[in-house]
Scaffold this active site. Sequence first.
Site, PDB file in Angstrom:
ATOM      1  N   SER A  66       0.818  -1.214   0.000  1.00  0.00           N
ATOM      2  CA  SER A  66       0.000   0.000   0.000  1.00  0.00           C
ATOM      3  C   SER A  66       0.853   1.265   0.000  1.00  0.00           C
ATOM      4  CB  SER A  66      -0.952  -0.003   1.196  1.00  0.00           C
ATOM      5  OG  SER A  66      -0.241  -0.180   2.403  1.00  0.00           O
TER       6      SER A  66
ATOM      7  N   HIS B 169       1.008   4.537   4.327  1.00  0.00           N
ATOM      8  CA  HIS B 169       0.316   5.280   3.274  1.00  0.00           C
ATOM      9  C   HIS B 169       0.892   6.687   3.146  1.00  0.00           C
ATOM     10  CE1 HIS B 169      -3.510   2.643   3.970  1.00  0.00           C
ATOM     11  NE2 HIS B 169      -2.495   1.955   3.498  1.00  0.00           N
TER      12      HIS B 169
END
Length: 389
Positions: free
Chosen positions: A196, A248
């Site tokens: 991610s 992230h």
Amino acid sequence: MAGNPPSETQIRVNSRRAGGGGGGNVIHPVDIDTPPRSSPSPVVYREVKHFKKWLPWLIPSFIIANTVMLAITMYVNDCPKNSVSCIAGFLGRFSFQPFKENPLLGPSSATLQKMGGLEVSKVVHEHQGWRLITCNWLHAGVFHLLANMLSLLVIGIRLEQEFGFIRIGLLYVISGFGGSLLSALFIQLNISVGASGAVFGLLGGMLSEIITNWTIYSNKLAAFLTLMVIIVINLAVGLLPHVDNFAHIGGFLSGFLVGFVFLIRPQFGWVSQRYAPPRYSSTSAKPKFKMYQLILWVISLILLIVGLTVGLVMLLRGVDANDHCSWCHYLTCVPTARWSCNTEPAYCMSTQTGNQLNLTCSSNGKSSLYTLPDASDSQIQGLCSQLCS
């Protein structure tokens, strides 16, 4: 011949910009002013190398590699051998850990650690810095893999078509490293895996690409706002428990800076004067890049190098970033009445008496008795995770 009309060379630019999922942001072709003609003359189309379409193969290769790595991880996990119960037992050693231990249909934490998951103590004290890279190629389960690979497919394919495999490959790897680095500085107790951070780096690269190539967009504001909405929604999801929003954020910031360096494009004024016939070119020479593009390139390159270097030095020195930022933990999880942000690993006291295994969870005090002769460490850890959940 002097009586023949001059031939015309037109440049056809066939390129779509990434606009956060919107497909209508198309770059207009380069306009070249030409004198009126009395008779038709041949039109020559030439593809501008800076705007040509690439055949995407790297991003599909990344998707295949991540999928293969999950299959290998499940093979190593061998749930029937190392756990008391498994999900989808018909898959044999590819079956999944119980839902209470891993709700994502995947392996145990011990297996992820063995395969190269990010564990800060091993990076700092055992000099296993390679885990900052390998963790990006591992996933906690089928659901985790599907979510990341779908995002990678939607975002990455389009970027590779526009900019080629070298620049997008570097963007992906550097962003993944940046995400792992920030995650390790703030989340030091759990094992972290997943692509991610790299996927968010592609989003960050898309945003900086819009900014640095602002003048060549046909619908600037729509492209910018659409991408911003997608970024905000994805970062908001990271506020839920068990989702590493620091990876992230780190991946996004790294990709944002890398985008200014790798995804810069020449302006149409320079393209037209370079590829048009000399008699139609502008009387004044136009630079390849605008001044603001060059300034952003220099600043971003410096910030990227300094940021990654300082972060890596802090991590290897054992710095816990939470000691210097008391509120930063809210960036990855906001506690509510519906869920808790306590995701510390489970610890249990175990006692083996003959075929009986007695476990007591250290965090909630629960105890349970299991009939399990000669329990292995992985079996005890799996039962402990279920007992403490």
